[in-house]
Design a protein around this motif. Structure first.
Motif, PDB file in Angstrom:
ATOM      1  N   ARG A 191     -14.070  87.956  62.154  1.00 31.83           N
ATOM      2  CA  ARG A 191     -14.773  87.125  60.931  1.00 31.83           C
ATOM      3  C   ARG A 191     -13.705  86.935  59.944  1.00 31.83           C
ATOM      4  N   HIS A 192     -12.712  87.739  59.659  1.00 31.32           N
ATOM      5  CA  HIS A 192     -11.625  87.661  58.915  1.00 31.32           C
ATOM      6  C   HIS A 192     -10.391  88.113  59.494  1.00 31.32           C
ATOM      7  N   LEU A 193      -9.445  87.454  60.173  1.00 32.34           N
ATOM      8  CA  LEU A 193      -8.202  87.863  60.722  1.00 32.34           C
ATOM      9  C   LEU A 193      -7.036  87.633  59.759  1.00 32.34           C
ATOM     10  N   VAL A 194      -6.701  88.958  59.412  1.00 40.57           N
ATOM     11  CA  VAL A 194      -5.550  89.174  58.490  1.00 40.57           C
ATOM     12  C   VAL A 194      -4.141  89.067  59.371  1.00 40.57           C
ATOM     13  N   ILE A 195      -3.152  88.170  59.284  1.00 39.94           N
ATOM     14  CA  ILE A 195      -2.056  88.262  60.139  1.00 39.94           C
ATOM     15  C   ILE A 195      -0.895  88.811  59.094  1.00 39.94           C
ATOM     16  N   VAL A 196      -0.183  89.704  59.666  1.00 39.23           N
ATOM     17  CA  VAL A 196       1.097  90.277  59.076  1.00 39.23           C
ATOM     18  C   VAL A 196       2.260  89.662  59.491  1.00 39.23           C
ATOM     19  N   GLY A 197       2.759  88.718  58.796  1.00 40.97           N
ATOM     20  CA  GLY A 197       3.956  88.103  59.537  1.00 40.97           C
ATOM     21  C   GLY A 197       3.911  86.425  59.471  1.00 40.97           C
ATOM     22  N   GLY A 198       4.453  85.734  58.833  1.00 36.97           N
ATOM     23  CA  GLY A 198       4.439  84.341  58.681  1.00 36.97           C
ATOM     24  C   GLY A 198       5.507  83.627  59.439  1.00 36.97           C
ATOM     25  N   SER A 199       5.716  83.973  60.741  1.00 36.32           N
ATOM     26  CA  SER A 199       6.648  83.352  61.592  1.00 36.32           C
ATOM     27  C   SER A 199       5.949  82.713  62.746  1.00 36.32           C
ATOM     28  N   TYR A 200       6.679  82.444  63.884  1.00 34.26           N
ATOM     29  CA  TYR A 200       6.214  81.610  64.942  1.00 34.26           C
ATOM     30  C   TYR A 200       4.993  82.143  65.474  1.00 34.26           C
ATOM     31  N   ILE A 201       4.864  83.387  65.854  1.00 29.24           N
ATOM     32  CA  ILE A 201       3.813  83.808  66.445  1.00 29.24           C
ATOM     33  C   ILE A 201       2.528  84.013  65.602  1.00 29.24           C
ATOM     34  N   GLY A 202       2.761  84.480  64.321  1.00 31.00           N
ATOM     35  CA  GLY A 202       1.707  84.628  63.391  1.00 31.00           C
ATOM     36  C   GLY A 202       0.995  83.124  63.029  1.00 31.00           C
ATOM     37  N   LEU A 203       1.845  82.196  62.886  1.00 34.42           N
ATOM     38  CA  LEU A 203       1.355  80.828  62.664  1.00 34.42           C
ATOM     39  C   LEU A 203       0.750  80.204  63.832  1.00 34.42           C
ATOM     40  N   GLU A 204       1.160  80.581  65.139  1.00 34.11           N
ATOM     41  CA  GLU A 204       0.189  80.009  66.225  1.00 34.11           C
ATOM     42  C   GLU A 204      -1.113  80.429  66.211  1.00 34.11           C
ATOM     43  N   PHE A 205      -1.257  81.869  66.017  1.00 35.29           N
ATOM     44  CA  PHE A 205      -2.602  82.474  66.324  1.00 35.29           C
ATOM     45  C   PHE A 205      -3.337  82.254  64.818  1.00 35.29           C
ATOM     46  N   GLY A 206      -2.557  81.998  63.719  1.00 38.28           N
ATOM     47  CA  GLY A 206      -3.274  81.773  62.483  1.00 38.28           C
ATOM     48  C   GLY A 206      -4.313  80.354  62.600  1.00 38.28           C
ATOM     49  N   TYR A 215      14.133  75.327  70.347  1.00 41.06           N
ATOM     50  CA  TYR A 215      13.014  76.275  70.682  1.00 41.06           C
ATOM     51  C   TYR A 215      12.019  75.202  70.117  1.00 41.06           C
ATOM     52  N   GLY A 216      10.484  75.754  70.061  1.00 39.40           N
ATOM     53  CA  GLY A 216       9.425  75.013  69.689  1.00 39.40           C
ATOM     54  C   GLY A 216       8.421  75.803  68.813  1.00 39.40           C
ATOM     55  N   LEU A 217       7.781  75.374  67.706  1.00 43.72           N
ATOM     56  CA  LEU A 217       6.700  76.147  67.167  1.00 43.72           C
ATOM     57  C   LEU A 217       5.446  75.342  67.465  1.00 43.72           C
ATOM     58  N   PHE A 218       4.600  76.108  68.416  1.00 45.14           N
ATOM     59  CA  PHE A 218       3.382  75.329  68.948  1.00 45.14           C
ATOM     60  C   PHE A 218       2.321  75.538  68.250  1.00 45.14           C
ATOM     61  N   ILE A 219       2.215  74.974  66.675  1.00 47.73           N
ATOM     62  CA  ILE A 219       1.254  74.839  66.126  1.00 47.73           C
ATOM     63  C   ILE A 219       0.763  73.475  66.069  1.00 47.73           C
ATOM     64  N   ASP A 220      -0.203  72.590  65.883  1.00 46.10           N
ATOM     65  CA  ASP A 220      -0.478  71.455  65.783  1.00 46.10           C
ATOM     66  C   ASP A 220      -0.253  70.714  64.392  1.00 46.10           C
ATOM     67  N   PRO A 221       0.543  69.886  64.094  1.00 47.08           N
ATOM     68  CA  PRO A 221       1.432  69.533  65.192  1.00 47.08           C
ATOM     69  C   PRO A 221       2.539  70.162  65.664  1.00 47.08           C
TER      70      PRO A 221
END
Length: 467
Positions: free
Chosen positions: A171-186, A345-351
């Protein structure tokens, strides 16, 4: 009595299987040890599954935007998370099975299933088995860090690994960490339909990047409804009924975020704490990474460390390059080195973001006379035609030598277009090499020569690439 081999490889991540096959092809008898899943992080909990899920998230996002392209879709767009997971699992299984069957099918490789520990520099135990070899290669990877935060022991939480088991929509995913993994899952789970909040202790996201990239990425995810909480100085957790309260103590906004689920994405640590390294005399740094030289040799002759456990890259592509470096030195008399490679390296958000070489901040701190070129995606025909105009391209060049120092492409195809710059950097070509190249129209990469023809001194950077 220990079984004797020419080489022992511990860990079936990106570097291990390729090295095993190469050594076996040189008629060496190889013992291969894997305790859990073949394929390592990349295949099981990293690149392969997450990019499969990113693809599903992109499909849902594009479906919701159909009307912008003149496409009418009747009814509400819904995401079936069980089917998303099933698709991801099928892709992972095919890859992991391929890795394992390839190893087991090689007559010069003997696979041992179990946890490897050093008994001496040349002897490894795997359960009741004892193996010995003059060459040992450690390729044990890493895992998510679980930080010592107040209340962490009072809640259930997810990591990048356990996220692979999620077949429901938080329902509400709180992600601790605003780097590559956190951004992709977010971004991914926001597109699936979850409410998402990213909590970051630093004053900006992906703090290793230049500030303009951090800001652009923040705008991209916030535009899709991801809430970003920065300057979270004292993160803590407590139960609130079935939910979890995440204390953020930010300078602005509510002091807590109430979520249904928490994902920890605050970094990774090497899997070196239960290998018996002390019995072999192998040196590690204060973070547990195995210390290696420029050709990936440890302090003990005959022992090498490859991949995430050596702290030299922590990417799939650097792990594979570790294999290439070791194989070249051992078998080809080719003295390849870690220092030969260029950071990319890459950050695989879109774009996506594609990065190569120095950041702009790196270039400035190097003391060089720097030129920079920049162009927003609002001035790239391909991006306009695709309706994907967020982001920009930026290239830094040494004004005196014309050496390309670094580049970033944040926009459609950025993870592919960056290689146009990277390959010329490896060839040690001047910026004029790309500037004079004729690229295909309409593409994103076609603007790279244009940017290099519009370089300006860094002091004018504020006006560079203005729309």
């Amino acid at each position: 009595m220990a079984s004797k081999y020419d080489a022992i490889i511990i860990g079936a991540g990106q570097a291990g299987p390729s090295l095993a096959h190469r050594l076996a092809a040189a008629d060496m008898k190889v013992a291969f040890v894997e305790r859990h899943k073949f394929g390592g992080t990349c295949v099981n909990t990293g690149c392969t599954p997450t990019k499969a899920m990113v693809a599903s998230a992109y499909a849902s996002h594009l479906a919701r935007r159909g009307a912008e392209y003149g496409v009418s879709i009747a009814g509400e767009i819904r995401v079936d998370m069980k089917k998303v997971k099933a698709r991801k699992d099928a892709i992972v299984a095919a890859s992991a099975t391929g890795v394992e069957s390839g190893l087991r099918g090689n007559s010069n490789i003997t696979v041992y299933a179990g946890h490897a520990r050093f008994e001496s520099p040349a002897e490894i135990s795997v359960g009741s088995d004892r193996l010995t070899a003059p060459k040992v290669f450690i390729n044990v990877g890493g895992r998510a860090i679980v930080p010592e935060m107040r209340g962490i022991d009072q809640i259930s939480f997810l990591t990048n690994s356990s996220m692979m088991d999620v077949d429901f929509l938080p329902r509400h995913l709180v992600i601790v960490g605003g780097s590559y993994i956190g951004l992709e899952f977010g971004q991914m789970f926001r597109r699936f339909g979850s409410e998402v909040t990213i909590v970051e202790m630093a004053p900006r996201l992906i703090k290793r990047e230049d500030e303009d990239i951090s800001e652009a990425v923040r705008q991209i995810v916030e535009k899709e409804g991801v809430q970003v909480r920065l300057n979270a100085k004292c993160i803590a957790f407590r139960r609130v009924g079935d939910d979890i309260a995440v204390g953020v103590d930010c300078e602005q906004g509510s002091p807590e975020e109430i979520g249904s689920h928490v994902l920890l994405a605050v970094g990774r640590r090497p899997n070196t704490d239960d290998l018996g390294l002390e019995k072999a005399g192998i040196t590690t740094d204060k973070h547990g990474y195995i210390s290696v030289d420029d050709q990936l040799r440890t302090n003990i002759p005959g022992i090498w460390a490859l991949g995430d456990c050596n702290g030299k890259g922590a990417f799939t592509h650097t792990s594979y390059n570790d294999y290439e470096i070791v194989a070249a030195n051992l078998l080809d008399r080719d003295p390849r080195r870690v220092s030969d490679r260029i950071t990319t390296y890459g950050l695989f958000i879109d774009p996506p973001l594609g990065r190569a070489g120095m950041t702009e901040a790196d270039a400035i701190s190097s003391g060089r006379n720097v030129l920079v070129g920049k162009r927003p995606m609002t001035r790239v025909a391909r991006a306009i035609e695709k309706g994907e105009m967020q982001g920009f391209m930026k290239i830094t060049v040494d004004a005196d030598t014309k050496e390309i120092l670094g580049a970033a492409v944040l926009g459609p195809g950025g993870d592919e277009a960056i290689h146009c710059v990277l390959d010329v950097m490896y060839a040690k070509g001047a910026s004029s090499v790309i500037q004079r190249a004729v690229h295909i129209h309409p593409t994103v990469a076609e603007l790279i020569p244009t940017i290099l023809g519009e370089l300006k001194p860094l002091k004018h950077a504020a006006t560079i690439g203005a729309a």
